[in-house]
Design a protein around this motif. Sequence first.
Motif, PDB file in Angstrom:
ATOM      1  N   ALA A  47     -14.692  14.916  -9.427  1.00 63.04           N
ATOM      2  CA  ALA A  47     -13.428  14.704  -8.748  1.00 63.04           C
ATOM      3  C   ALA A  47     -13.363  13.927  -7.314  1.00 63.04           C
ATOM      4  N   GLU A  48     -14.969  14.840  -6.264  1.00 65.15           N
ATOM      5  CA  GLU A  48     -14.664  14.795  -5.431  1.00 65.15           C
ATOM      6  C   GLU A  48     -15.046  12.792  -4.968  1.00 65.15           C
ATOM      7  N   LYS A  49     -16.347  12.641  -5.826  1.00 68.97           N
ATOM      8  CA  LYS A  49     -17.077  11.858  -5.923  1.00 68.97           C
ATOM      9  C   LYS A  49     -15.591  10.527  -6.078  1.00 68.97           C
ATOM     10  N   MET A  50     -15.090  10.474  -6.801  1.00 70.98           N
ATOM     11  CA  MET A  50     -13.779   9.836  -7.293  1.00 70.98           C
ATOM     12  C   MET A  50     -13.365  10.114  -5.905  1.00 70.98           C
ATOM     13  N   PHE A  51     -12.295  10.512  -5.631  1.00 74.96           N
ATOM     14  CA  PHE A  51     -11.524  10.589  -4.327  1.00 74.96           C
ATOM     15  C   PHE A  51     -11.348   9.219  -3.636  1.00 74.96           C
ATOM     16  N   PRO A  52     -12.635   9.376  -2.546  1.00 79.36           N
ATOM     17  CA  PRO A  52     -12.512   7.968  -1.560  1.00 79.36           C
ATOM     18  C   PRO A  52     -11.970   6.362  -2.298  1.00 79.36           C
ATOM     19  N   THR A  53     -12.998   6.428  -3.500  1.00 77.00           N
ATOM     20  CA  THR A  53     -12.515   5.055  -4.304  1.00 77.00           C
ATOM     21  C   THR A  53     -10.843   4.770  -4.668  1.00 77.00           C
ATOM     22  N   VAL A  54     -10.132   5.655  -5.232  1.00 75.41           N
ATOM     23  CA  VAL A  54      -8.787   5.833  -5.863  1.00 75.41           C
ATOM     24  C   VAL A  54      -8.470   6.427  -4.390  1.00 75.41           C
ATOM     25  N   SER A  55      -8.651   6.403  -3.015  1.00 75.85           N
ATOM     26  CA  SER A  55      -8.234   7.131  -2.095  1.00 75.85           C
ATOM     27  C   SER A  55      -7.873   5.300  -0.973  1.00 75.85           C
ATOM     28  N   SER A  56      -9.044   4.995  -1.052  1.00 75.92           N
ATOM     29  CA  SER A  56      -8.887   2.905  -0.741  1.00 75.92           C
ATOM     30  C   SER A  56      -8.257   2.660  -1.673  1.00 75.92           C
ATOM     31  N   MET A  57      -8.037   2.415  -2.455  1.00 75.23           N
ATOM     32  CA  MET A  57      -7.008   1.612  -3.552  1.00 75.23           C
ATOM     33  C   MET A  57      -6.118   2.283  -3.277  1.00 75.23           C
ATOM     34  N   LEU A  58      -5.277   3.111  -3.029  1.00 79.69           N
ATOM     35  CA  LEU A  58      -3.651   3.783  -1.762  1.00 79.69           C
ATOM     36  C   LEU A  58      -3.612   3.079  -1.002  1.00 79.69           C
ATOM     37  N   ASP A  59      -4.452   2.993  -0.139  1.00 78.95           N
ATOM     38  CA  ASP A  59      -4.443   2.364   1.390  1.00 78.95           C
ATOM     39  C   ASP A  59      -4.592   1.260   0.988  1.00 78.95           C
ATOM     40  N   LYS A  60      -5.327   0.040  -0.334  1.00 74.25           N
ATOM     41  CA  LYS A  60      -4.927  -0.932  -0.146  1.00 74.25           C
ATOM     42  C   LYS A  60      -3.441  -1.839  -1.023  1.00 74.25           C
ATOM     43  N   LEU A  61      -3.150  -0.955  -1.364  1.00 74.48           N
ATOM     44  CA  LEU A  61      -1.662  -1.176  -1.911  1.00 74.48           C
ATOM     45  C   LEU A  61      -0.795  -0.554  -1.092  1.00 74.48           C
ATOM     46  N   ALA A  62      -0.333  -0.004  -0.575  1.00 72.60           N
ATOM     47  CA  ALA A  62       0.128   0.254   1.056  1.00 72.60           C
ATOM     48  C   ALA A  62       0.348  -0.983   0.902  1.00 72.60           C
ATOM     49  N   LYS A  63      -0.900  -1.008   2.226  1.00 74.39           N
ATOM     50  CA  LYS A  63      -0.872  -1.860   3.499  1.00 74.39           C
ATOM     51  C   LYS A  63      -0.598  -3.399   2.785  1.00 74.39           C
ATOM     52  N   ARG A  64      -0.475  -3.720   1.575  1.00 74.79           N
ATOM     53  CA  ARG A  64       0.189  -5.270   0.863  1.00 74.79           C
ATOM     54  C   ARG A  64       1.517  -4.831   0.744  1.00 74.79           C
ATOM     55  N   ASN A  65       2.162  -3.623   0.446  1.00 74.42           N
ATOM     56  CA  ASN A  65       3.364  -3.617   0.955  1.00 74.42           C
ATOM     57  C   ASN A  65       3.739  -2.935  -0.952  1.00 74.42           C
ATOM     58  N   ILE A  66       2.911  -3.311  -1.930  1.00 75.74           N
ATOM     59  CA  ILE A  66       2.477  -2.889  -2.662  1.00 75.74           C
ATOM     60  C   ILE A  66       3.456  -1.965  -3.245  1.00 75.74           C
ATOM     61  N   ILE A  67       2.963  -0.232  -2.733  1.00 79.86           N
ATOM     62  CA  ILE A  67       3.807   0.707  -2.421  1.00 79.86           C
ATOM     63  C   ILE A  67       3.819   1.672  -0.947  1.00 79.86           C
ATOM     64  N   HIS A  68       4.710   2.092  -0.707  1.00 72.29           N
ATOM     65  CA  HIS A  68       5.251   2.140   0.310  1.00 72.29           C
ATOM     66  C   HIS A  68       4.183   3.505   0.830  1.00 72.29           C
ATOM     67  N   LYS A  69       4.072   2.942   2.188  1.00 75.72           N
ATOM     68  CA  LYS A  69       2.753   3.769   3.178  1.00 75.72           C
ATOM     69  C   LYS A  69       2.778   5.399   2.384  1.00 75.72           C
ATOM     70  N   ASN A  70       4.509   5.819   2.778  1.00 73.49           N
ATOM     71  CA  ASN A  70       4.675   7.153   2.411  1.00 73.49           C
ATOM     72  C   ASN A  70       4.099   7.965   0.999  1.00 73.49           C
ATOM     73  N   LYS A  71       4.573   6.534  -0.139  1.00 80.11           N
ATOM     74  CA  LYS A  71       4.197   7.484  -0.809  1.00 80.11           C
ATOM     75  C   LYS A  71       3.083   7.338  -1.058  1.00 80.11           C
ATOM     76  N   ALA A  72       1.646   6.240  -0.534  1.00 79.92           N
ATOM     77  CA  ALA A  72       0.188   6.538  -0.318  1.00 79.92           C
ATOM     78  C   ALA A  72       0.162   7.918   0.080  1.00 79.92           C
ATOM     79  N   ALA A  73       0.410   8.333   1.490  1.00 78.32           N
ATOM     80  CA  ALA A  73       0.149   9.821   1.512  1.00 78.32           C
ATOM     81  C   ALA A  73       0.449  10.865   0.937  1.00 78.32           C
TER      82      ALA A  73
END
Length: 83
Positions: free
Chosen positions: A44-70
């Motif tokens: 899970a610790e190995k998967m977390f950085p990739t999932v975190s970056s995916m969420l950050d990219k979605l928030a950056k492109r306004n696909i999801i809200h930045k607070n939801k990603a957080a």
Amino acid sequence: MANHKSAQKRIRSNEAKKLRNKYQHKTTRNAIRDLRATTDKTEAEKMFPTVSSMLDKLAKRNIIHKNKAANLKSGLAAHIATL
């Protein structure tokens, strides 16, 4: 129905962007689901950085809200801490 060339092009480009956004959002949701289903902490610790970056990219492109990603990242971090 669009009457201008630019409006017709906008319709086509919006459809392409919608499909790409939908694919990225669904892929991220599947990654989150897989991380939550994991019972091994090291994996899970190995998967977390990739999932975190995916969420950050979605928030950056306004696909999801930045607070939801957080909120999702915070919840996943808490889940990993309890493993």
